[in-house]
Design an enzyme around this catalytic site. Sequence first.
Site, PDB file in Angstrom:
ATOM      1  NE  ARG A 172       2.101  -6.032  -6.364  1.00 29.65           N
ATOM      2  CZ  ARG A 172       1.982  -4.817  -5.867  1.00 29.65           C
ATOM      3  NH1 ARG A 172       0.802  -4.282  -5.722  1.00 29.65           N
ATOM      4  NH2 ARG A 172       3.032  -4.096  -5.535  1.00 29.65           N
ATOM      5  CE  LYS A 193       6.172   8.660   6.789  1.00 31.38           C
ATOM      6  NZ  LYS A 193       7.396   8.805   6.006  1.00 31.38           N
ATOM      7  CE  LYS A 216       3.940   5.822   4.376  1.00 26.67           C
ATOM      8  NZ  LYS A 216       5.344   5.494   4.209  1.00 26.67           N
TER       9      LYS A 216
END
Length: 440
Positions: free
Chosen positions: A46, A207, A107
């Site tokens: 960014r 997870k 994840k």
Amino acid sequence: MTQALRIGIAGLGTVGASLARILTEKAEMLTTSCGRPITIAGVTARDRNRDRGVDLSGVEWHADALSLASNAELDVFVELMGGAGDPAYSAVKAALARGIHVVTANKALLAAHGIELATIAEKTGALLNYEAAVAGGIPVIKALRESMTGNTISRVYGIMNGTCNYILTRMEREGLTFEACLKEAQRLGYAEADPAFDIEGNDTAHKLSILTSLAFGTAIAADDIYLEGITNISIEDIRAAADLGYRIKLLGVAQKTDSGIEQRVHPTMVPVDSVIAQVDGVTNAVAIESDILGELLMVGPGAGGNATASAVLGDIADIAKSRPGAQNVPAFGRPVEALIPYQRAQIQNHEGGYFIRLTVVDRAGVFASIATRMAEQKISLESIVQRSKQHTEGVEPQTIILVTHATSENAVRAAVEKIKAEGYLVGEPQVIRIERPKAA
Ligand code: HSE
């Protein structure tokens, strides 16, 4: 010399910056170990001007992740932006579609789109590596995906969110408030961009859904997880647990039962003398129980720049060392078409021990009533204690704590509802499940 492995890094936050630094500082050692250099061929982030403690001036900058994944000359696309949707989703898809290997710590992305991404990877022959997505630096993906092939797994569980474990540990040790501990976890770079994902249990659930797929050969079912976070845990619970020989940890548990597979994330009492109870601070732990190996317990750093970068680096090195034309490891341990549908076991059928903390008005007969309600549901009690504050009957509420032997969630819920209807409770009852390691 053999051709360099060209990587593109999307995201230069805590983990991305650590990775870039390590690649620079350890270039020589990595070249020796992998048999070829690893070069950063492109980056995107960014903020281009932020000081990240590493010189990236010679590296090609891309306007966004999709451009890096679609246009750059890469062997590996390293996605470290996070988030289940775009820009990560489209960029990873674009890289895999080009046959470019992907290494990700994301994840949320895998929980939402893992099977779709694995399907693309299989088609194009790309690798989808994601060791850093679960339990930070602990090599649990490799253990399940490769090392434990042939084992039938019965349960996998663990502490998989460093932020929550850090908060619970500091609350217990120093009596600090929940809010103060969370702020510190954010300052140290452990927490998610939105820390609600940590403390409400979503991060652990993401997870866990990945581990469930790897452990049981099922399609990912991240929406089929019973979920409770730690925001409801008070210092009273932590102290009461300690008095009774338990510690409270946020666990993710996936377990095979007669009616399917339980996937649950909730605050859990673990016996204080178990290894998992000693896992403190940002450290994670994952236990895997299986028929051939028995119980494998892995403990290590679960969050933070270096721990996560270490796992990312391991995935990159695996690709650098792989032989051209070698058969790729399927993303979820077996080809996508061999994954079976996930069959959910309902939490109401869960069997285990329970900790129940009740705040009650101080009057004769309450203790006996509670014991009766438990007996009606055939719940056998391991202990029942009353924390007497100053006793002036009817004035000061009292705390009663029960620990049950193994029973069903249905029975506990029914007993608690009956107790609530008696009219002597002050506030809501606290119910926390107990998880026992195999050996305990
Ligand atoms: N927020 C996560 C944690 C980072 O606290 O564990 C690692 O996935």
